[in-house]
Design a protein around this motif. Sequence first.
Motif, mmCIF file in Angstrom:
data_model
loop_
_atom_site.group_PDB
_atom_site.id
_atom_site.type_symbol
_atom_site.label_atom_id
_atom_site.label_comp_id
_atom_site.label_asym_id
_atom_site.label_seq_id
_atom_site.Cartn_x
_atom_site.Cartn_y
_atom_site.Cartn_z
ATOM 1 N N ASN A 28 43.438 -42.654 -9.751
ATOM 2 C CA ASN A 28 43.463 -43.536 -10.917
ATOM 3 C C ASN A 28 42.758 -42.938 -12.126
ATOM 4 O O ASN A 28 43.067 -43.280 -13.263
ATOM 5 N N ILE A 29 41.805 -42.046 -11.891
ATOM 6 C CA ILE A 29 41.052 -41.441 -12.992
ATOM 7 C C ILE A 29 41.920 -40.441 -13.760
ATOM 8 O O ILE A 29 41.722 -40.230 -14.955
ATOM 9 N N ALA A 112 38.643 -47.190 -14.360
ATOM 10 C CA ALA A 112 37.932 -46.001 -13.870
ATOM 11 C C ALA A 112 36.531 -46.368 -13.406
ATOM 12 O O ALA A 112 36.018 -45.808 -12.426
ATOM 13 N N ALA A 113 35.894 -47.317 -14.094
ATOM 14 C CA ALA A 113 34.539 -47.730 -13.710
ATOM 15 C C ALA A 113 34.521 -48.430 -12.366
ATOM 16 O O ALA A 113 33.535 -48.348 -11.624
ATOM 17 N N THR A 114 35.608 -49.117 -12.018
ATOM 18 C CA THR A 114 35.653 -49.840 -10.736
ATOM 19 C C THR A 114 36.335 -49.045 -9.626
ATOM 20 O O THR A 114 36.348 -49.489 -8.478
ATOM 21 N N THR A 115 36.888 -47.883 -9.973
ATOM 22 C CA THR A 115 37.602 -47.097 -8.960
ATOM 23 C C THR A 115 36.701 -46.057 -8.298
ATOM 24 O O THR A 115 37.165 -45.011 -7.831
ATOM 25 N N VAL A 151 47.351 -33.964 -6.452
ATOM 26 C CA VAL A 151 48.710 -34.498 -6.409
ATOM 27 C C VAL A 151 48.961 -35.512 -7.515
ATOM 28 O O VAL A 151 50.092 -35.666 -7.977
ATOM 29 N N SER A 152 47.899 -36.209 -7.963
ATOM 30 C CA SER A 152 48.088 -37.314 -8.911
ATOM 31 C C SER A 152 48.781 -36.864 -10.184
ATOM 32 O O SER A 152 49.643 -37.568 -10.716
ATOM 33 N N PHE A 169 51.134 -46.991 -13.839
ATOM 34 C CA PHE A 169 50.005 -47.885 -13.609
ATOM 35 C C PHE A 169 50.362 -49.009 -12.641
ATOM 36 O O PHE A 169 49.517 -49.459 -11.855
ATOM 37 N N VAL A 170 51.615 -49.472 -12.674
ATOM 38 C CA VAL A 170 52.046 -50.516 -11.737
ATOM 39 C C VAL A 170 52.001 -50.005 -10.302
ATOM 40 O O VAL A 170 51.467 -50.660 -9.396
#
Length: 390
Positions: A28-29, A112-115, A151-152, A169-170
Motif C-alpha cells: 500500500n505504501i 500509509a500511517a495505518t498500514t 511486486v507492488s 486502490f479498490v
Amino acid sequence: MTTVSPASRLTGGLLFAAALCAGITVANIYLAQPIIGPIAAVFGTSPQAASIVVTAGMLGYSAGLLLVIPLGDSVDRRKMVGGLSALTALLLLGGAAAPSLPALALFVGLAAATTVVPQILIPLVAQLAEPAQRGTAMSWVQAGLLTGIMVSRVISGQLAGLLGWRWVFVVAAALTLIVGLWTMRAIPADGARGAVNYGALLRSLPGYLRSEPVLRRACLRHAGIFAAFNAVWTTLALVLTAAPHGLTVGEAGLVGLLGLLSAALAPMTGKLVDRRGPRVVAGLGLLVLTVAIVLLATGANSLVLLLIGIAAVPIGMQTSQAANQNAALTVNPAAGGRLNTIYMLATFLAGALGSTVGSFAYGIYGWLGVCAAALIFLALSALGLRRVAR
C-alpha cells in the motif's frame, strides 16, 4: 509485560499468514509510485505536482512507525492487526473515490500511517518463536515484506493500464481487509498485559536508544545499508533507460523483479542468523552489497554486469535486514514494538536521505557518483560492526 503461554507459540499457519499479510499491506505504501502519470492526467496537473501523493505516503508511514507501532507493547496485537487492516481498507477506498489531488494525497498518507501492520507482526513473530529459530521465523515475514515491495510496482502499473488507477486502490483495499482479518484470526490473544500510558511509551523511546548499545549498532548498520540501497534503487531506472542500455520504462521496471531472488533466499539467511549470530551475518550482508555496488559502477557500460549487480543489491540488503532487525528486537522482546519503532525509523529516515543524495549525485556526477555515494554510506554502516563492550 506479556506472558506467552506454550499454546501461543509460533505455528506454521500463523507464520504463513504473517508473511502474506506483510507482503499485501506493505504494498500500500508503494502503489502510487508507478501510476503518477495517470493520476496527473486525471487531475489536470504535472507528474511533478502529482508526486505529492508519493511523498504523502512516505510521510504517513513515518508517522505510523512513530505513533502507532509502540502501541504493540500495550494493546492486544490481535485487535490491532484487525482494526488497522479495516481502517486502511476504508482509507484506500477513500483514495479511490478522491475528487481532487489534495484529497488523494490525504487519503494515501493516512492509509500509509495505518498500514504499519508488518512492523507489528515482525516483533510478534520474534517473541513467539523459539530463540534458536527466531531469525528463521523473522526472515519468512521479511521475505513476504520484500516480495510485496518488489511486486507492488509491477502489479499497480499493469492494473492501472487495464482498469484505471482508481481500481488499484479498490483492489488493494479488498486484499488488505481480507488478508488482515484472516491474519487476525491466526494470532493468539495477548491476554493480560500491564497497562502502559501512551505518553510513557513514546517517552521511553530515547531511553532505549541511549541505554542499549546493541540497538544503536544495529540501527547504524542498517541505516547505512538502507541509505546505500535507496541511493542506487531510486536512480536505477535512469541508468537503465539511458545510453548505452536504452531500455524502455516498462523493461526497466521488470528488471527490478530480479530483487525477488533475495526474498527466496530470506529463510536461508534467517537460519544463518540463528547459527552464526546477527553481527557475523550483518557483516556478510555488508560485503555482498559492497561487491554489488562495485559491479553496478562497472555496469555503467555493461548490461550483464549491471544486471548481476541489480540482483545482488537486494540480497545484501535483505541479509543485513535479517541480521540487524534480529539484533534490535532481541534486546528486550517484551518491548519489541518500541525497539522496532526505533530501528525502523532509523532505517526509513536513512533511506529517505539515500534517495535524496542518490538523485542529486546522479544529476551532478552521473551513475558513478551514485555508486560512490552508496559506498560512503556503506563505510558508515561498517562502523556499527564493532563489538559491544560487555
